[in-house]
Every structure is written in C-alpha cells, then in structure tokens.
Design a protein around this motif. Structure first.
Motif, PDB file in Angstrom:
ATOM      1  N   ARG A 191      15.267   9.152   6.281  1.00 20.34           N
ATOM      2  CA  ARG A 191      13.923   8.811   5.829  1.00 20.34           C
ATOM      3  C   ARG A 191      13.815   9.051   4.320  1.00 20.34           C
ATOM      4  NH1 ARG A 191      10.940  12.564   9.150  1.00 20.34           N
ATOM      5  NH2 ARG A 191      11.259  11.271  10.982  1.00 20.34           N
ATOM      6  N   VAL A 192      13.237   8.077   3.642  1.00 15.49           N
ATOM      7  CA  VAL A 192      13.082   8.173   2.178  1.00 15.49           C
ATOM      8  C   VAL A 192      11.603   8.074   1.825  1.00 15.49           C
ATOM      9  CG1 VAL A 192      13.674   7.107  -0.048  1.00 15.49           C
ATOM     10  CG2 VAL A 192      15.316   6.998   1.854  1.00 15.49           C
ATOM     11  N   ALA A 193      11.088   9.045   1.080  1.00 12.35           N
ATOM     12  CA  ALA A 193       9.719   8.937   0.538  1.00 12.35           C
ATOM     13  C   ALA A 193       9.823   8.189  -0.784  1.00 12.35           C
ATOM     14  CB  ALA A 193       9.128  10.324   0.319  1.00 12.35           C
ATOM     15  N   ALA A 194       9.183   7.015  -0.845  1.00 11.95           N
ATOM     16  CA  ALA A 194       9.313   6.156  -2.033  1.00 11.95           C
ATOM     17  C   ALA A 194       7.989   6.143  -2.799  1.00 11.95           C
ATOM     18  CB  ALA A 194       9.696   4.741  -1.604  1.00 11.95           C
ATOM     19  N   ILE A 195       8.014   6.760  -3.986  1.00  7.70           N
ATOM     20  CA  ILE A 195       6.784   6.955  -4.769  1.00  7.70           C
ATOM     21  C   ILE A 195       6.813   6.002  -5.964  1.00  7.70           C
ATOM     22  CG2 ILE A 195       5.323   8.685  -5.890  1.00  7.70           C
ATOM     23  CD1 ILE A 195       6.915  10.871  -4.440  1.00  7.70           C
ATOM     24  N   HIS A 196       6.207   4.839  -5.793  1.00  8.78           N
ATOM     25  CA  HIS A 196       6.216   3.777  -6.815  1.00  8.78           C
ATOM     26  C   HIS A 196       4.905   3.020  -6.700  1.00  8.78           C
ATOM     27  CE1 HIS A 196      10.759   3.743  -6.972  1.00  8.78           C
ATOM     28  NE2 HIS A 196      10.565   4.251  -5.771  1.00  8.78           N
ATOM     29  N   ASP A 197       4.658   2.113  -7.660  1.00  4.68           N
ATOM     30  CA  ASP A 197       3.509   1.226  -7.515  1.00  4.68           C
ATOM     31  C   ASP A 197       3.843   0.094  -6.540  1.00  4.68           C
ATOM     32  OD1 ASP A 197       5.209   0.077  -9.790  1.00  4.68           O
ATOM     33  OD2 ASP A 197       3.949  -1.597  -9.166  1.00  4.68           O
ATOM     34  N   MET A 198       2.794  -0.545  -6.076  1.00  7.50           N
ATOM     35  CA  MET A 198       2.935  -1.786  -5.295  1.00  7.50           C
ATOM     36  C   MET A 198       2.339  -2.896  -6.147  1.00  7.50           C
ATOM     37  SD  MET A 198       3.549  -3.508  -2.492  1.00  7.50           S
ATOM     38  CE  MET A 198       3.659  -2.608  -0.947  1.00  7.50           C
ATOM     39  N   SER A 199       3.202  -3.761  -6.641  1.00  4.81           N
ATOM     40  CA  SER A 199       2.729  -4.928  -7.396  1.00  4.81           C
ATOM     41  C   SER A 199       2.841  -6.124  -6.473  1.00  4.81           C
ATOM     42  CB  SER A 199       3.587  -5.150  -8.648  1.00  4.81           C
ATOM     43  OG  SER A 199       3.314  -4.143  -9.604  1.00  4.81           O
ATOM     44  N   GLY A 200       1.700  -6.775  -6.217  1.00  3.02           N
ATOM     45  CA  GLY A 200       1.668  -7.831  -5.206  1.00  3.02           C
ATOM     46  C   GLY A 200       2.601  -8.986  -5.513  1.00  3.02           C
ATOM     47  N   TYR A 201       2.717  -9.324  -6.810  1.00  2.00           N
ATOM     48  CA  TYR A 201       3.569 -10.452  -7.176  1.00  2.00           C
ATOM     49  C   TYR A 201       4.503 -10.049  -8.317  1.00  2.00           C
ATOM     50  CZ  TYR A 201       5.153 -15.145  -8.074  1.00  2.00           C
ATOM     51  OH  TYR A 201       5.950 -16.242  -8.200  1.00  2.00           O
ATOM     52  N   GLY A 202       5.722 -10.503  -8.248  1.00  2.00           N
ATOM     53  CA  GLY A 202       6.648 -10.298  -9.370  1.00  2.00           C
ATOM     54  C   GLY A 202       7.898  -9.497  -9.040  1.00  2.00           C
ATOM     55  N   ARG A 203       8.036  -9.038  -7.804  1.00  2.00           N
ATOM     56  CA  ARG A 203       9.264  -8.378  -7.344  1.00  2.00           C
ATOM     57  C   ARG A 203       9.661  -7.168  -8.188  1.00  2.00           C
ATOM     58  NH1 ARG A 203      11.601 -13.943  -7.191  1.00  2.00           N
ATOM     59  NH2 ARG A 203      11.897 -14.568  -5.021  1.00  2.00           N
ATOM     60  N   THR A 241       1.587   4.575  -5.959  1.00  2.00           N
ATOM     61  CA  THR A 241       0.965   5.227  -7.120  1.00  2.00           C
ATOM     62  C   THR A 241      -0.172   4.384  -7.689  1.00  2.00           C
ATOM     63  OG1 THR A 241       2.565   4.174  -8.623  1.00  2.00           O
ATOM     64  CG2 THR A 241       3.152   6.330  -7.720  1.00  2.00           C
ATOM     65  N   ALA A 242      -0.110   3.076  -7.444  1.00  2.00           N
ATOM     66  CA  ALA A 242      -1.132   2.147  -7.934  1.00  2.00           C
ATOM     67  C   ALA A 242      -0.923   0.836  -7.195  1.00  2.00           C
ATOM     68  CB  ALA A 242      -0.972   1.922  -9.435  1.00  2.00           C
TER      69      ALA A 242
END
Ligand code: PXL
Length: 280
Positions: A5-17, A39-40
């Motif tokens: 299991r990995v806790a992934a702490i990043h933003d979610m940008s809907g478009y742009g990969r 995070t955002a």
C-alpha cells in the motif's frame, strides 16, 4: 504476499496528465494499492494552461490522516509530490512521522520547478519547506532545476556533464543517508536518463537511454511513480531507475510520433501494459 500500500500525497489535476492522474494508474498497474491524499484539486496543471482553478485541500489533509490512523492503516511507502500550500509541508512531515513503520520507504519528489523556472504556485517559503521535508526522505527524485534549488545555487552554477551529475547526487545525499535519483541527467550526446546515488550500497550509477529530442510535461511524475512502484516491489535502486527511464523513453517516443502539445503530458495510458508484468 499482501498487496503493498502506498500513500500518495500529490495534487489531482483533472486535465494534463501529472501527479495523481499518473500516480494512481501507474502504481495500480504495477500491482500496488494507491491511497491518494490530494493536496489540491485543479482543473488542469499549471504548466501551459491559463485560467486553471485551484481548490486548496490543506484543511482536509489532517482529517484524512487522522481517519486513516484510527483505522490502523499502515503503508509500505509514503510518496509525496506537488503541494498546494506552505502549511502542507508541516502536515506531510507529521504524516511521515505518524505512519513511518520500520519497513516504510519514504519518497519525496521535491516538486518545485523545471527547465530553470520555479512553478507559478511555489513561493520561496514553499521551496525552503520542500527542502526541509526532503530531509525526511529515504529517496528523492529532483530534476536539475530542483537540484539547484535544494543546493541553494542557480542552474548555471551546477557542475556540468556526467561528472557534474555524480557530484550533484553525492552532495544531495546528506552524507550518504538518503538515496538520490537525479532526472534529466545526460551522460552524453543523444543520451538522457538518471544519475542515481544509492544510500544502501554507497554507489553512484548513471542509467541512460537514447534521448527523444522533445520536452514533455509531467515526465517527472511518471518517472517518480514507476521508480516508487519498482522499489516497493523489491527492485534495487538502479533496477528501478532502469524501469522508469525505459518507460519514459517509450512514452516519449509514442507522444512525439503524435506531435502532441507539450502541455498534454505523455501519452502513457496505452503503454501501462509494459508495467504489469503478468498475464491472467
Ligand atoms: O508535474 C509537476 C506538477 C504537478 N502538479 C501541478 C503542476 C505541476 C507542474 O507544473 O502544475 C498542478
């Protein structure tokens, strides 16, 4: 073996990969359970789009961490990247302190900029905080711009060439305590890849492939996600870097052949099968 299991702490940008839209599919394809802590939330990433929305998730993050703690969750890896505010640095430090078990690997991608430029939402205080957060990491994955920021020098002052990249990763290793994988490190004409300092062996190694002569957005996030997945699955640092370098090369070749605009990121989805390593 239970699914790591990995806790992934990043933003979610809907478009742009980038960020979570690459970390989740890549870690899943590699057979790991990815638990996102956003995070955002942005409509798009900030590199090349105007008018993007930005919903700061700072207030939600400690609540998520507290709920996970109450469930007794543990993580084989904590993997952080793009942060949405200065206050989040302390929150991620607390998260690492709370969830670091004896076998947990902490990856900090010290996301701050690229191509000599600091990202639009990163203030000087956030860059200082990112350097402090990165001191908690077992593995960091800076690009050359981020390496300069971590070393407190301008990009022009970085030592040049393959020998320069070796010096950079060794200087960033905190006296050999942390592994460093420098991305976008070229050891020769028509080559690109990574320079790796492995804190487990004390060795520095260049992992290179042929260069696709184009720039793409989000390759750092694809790279760090594959590296994290491969290390959690038990690869050595140079093996994990090799997998990440070759996956990026395959994605870059495919994307260049379609002549997609840089801001679209790399067209990695049809290549996820390269990472699954299995059949039914
Ligand atoms: O790829 C790094 C990154 C992550 N997240 C967001 C970004 C960027 C780089 O521009 O804008 C939102």
């Amino acid at each position: 073996m239970p699914t790591p299991r990995v806790a992934a702490i990043h933003d979610m940008s809907g478009y742009g990969r980038c960020s979570l839209t690459v970390a989740i599919p890549i870690l899943s394809a590699m057979g790991l359970q990815c638990c996102p802590l956003p995070t955002a939330f942005l409509s798009t990433h900030t590199g090349g789009f105007e008018g993007f929305t930005f919903l700061d998730m700072t207030g939600e993050m400690p609540r998520v961490a507290a709920h996970w703690k109450s469930l007794g969750l543990n993580f084989q890896a904590v993997y952080s990247g793009f942060l949405g505010s200065e206050r989040q640095i302390g929150i991620v430090e607390d998260f690492i302190r709370e969830f670091r078990g004896k076998d947990t690997v902490v990856f900090v991608d010290p996301v701050m900029g690229d191509h000599g430029q600091v990202y639009r939402t990163y203030t000087p205080a956030m860059c200082d905080g990112t350097a402090r957060l990165a001191e908690q990491a077992d593995v960091i994955t800076p690009n050359l711009t981020e390496a300069a920021l971590l070393l407190g020098v301008s990009c022009r002052e970085l030592p040049a060439g393959e020998a320069g990249c070796r010096e950079i990763v060794e200087r960033l290793s905190l006296g050999g305590r942390r592994s460093v994988v420098l991305t976008g490190a070229s050891a020769g004409e028509s080559l690109t890849g990574a320079m790796c300092y492995d804190a487990k062996t004390g060795r520095t190694e260049a992992v290179q492939t042929r260069r696709v002569p184009r720039e793409f957005h989000g390759t750092g996030d694809v790279f760090a996600s594959v590296l994290t997945g491969a290390l959690v699955k038990g690869c050595t640092l140079p093996e994990a870097a090799r997998q990440a370098v070759e996956f990026i090369r395959a994605c870059a070749e495919r994307t260049a052949a379609q002549d997609l605009p840089m801001r679209e990121g790399v067209d990695f989805e049809p290549l996820l099968g390269l990472l699954t390593g299995g059949s039914i």
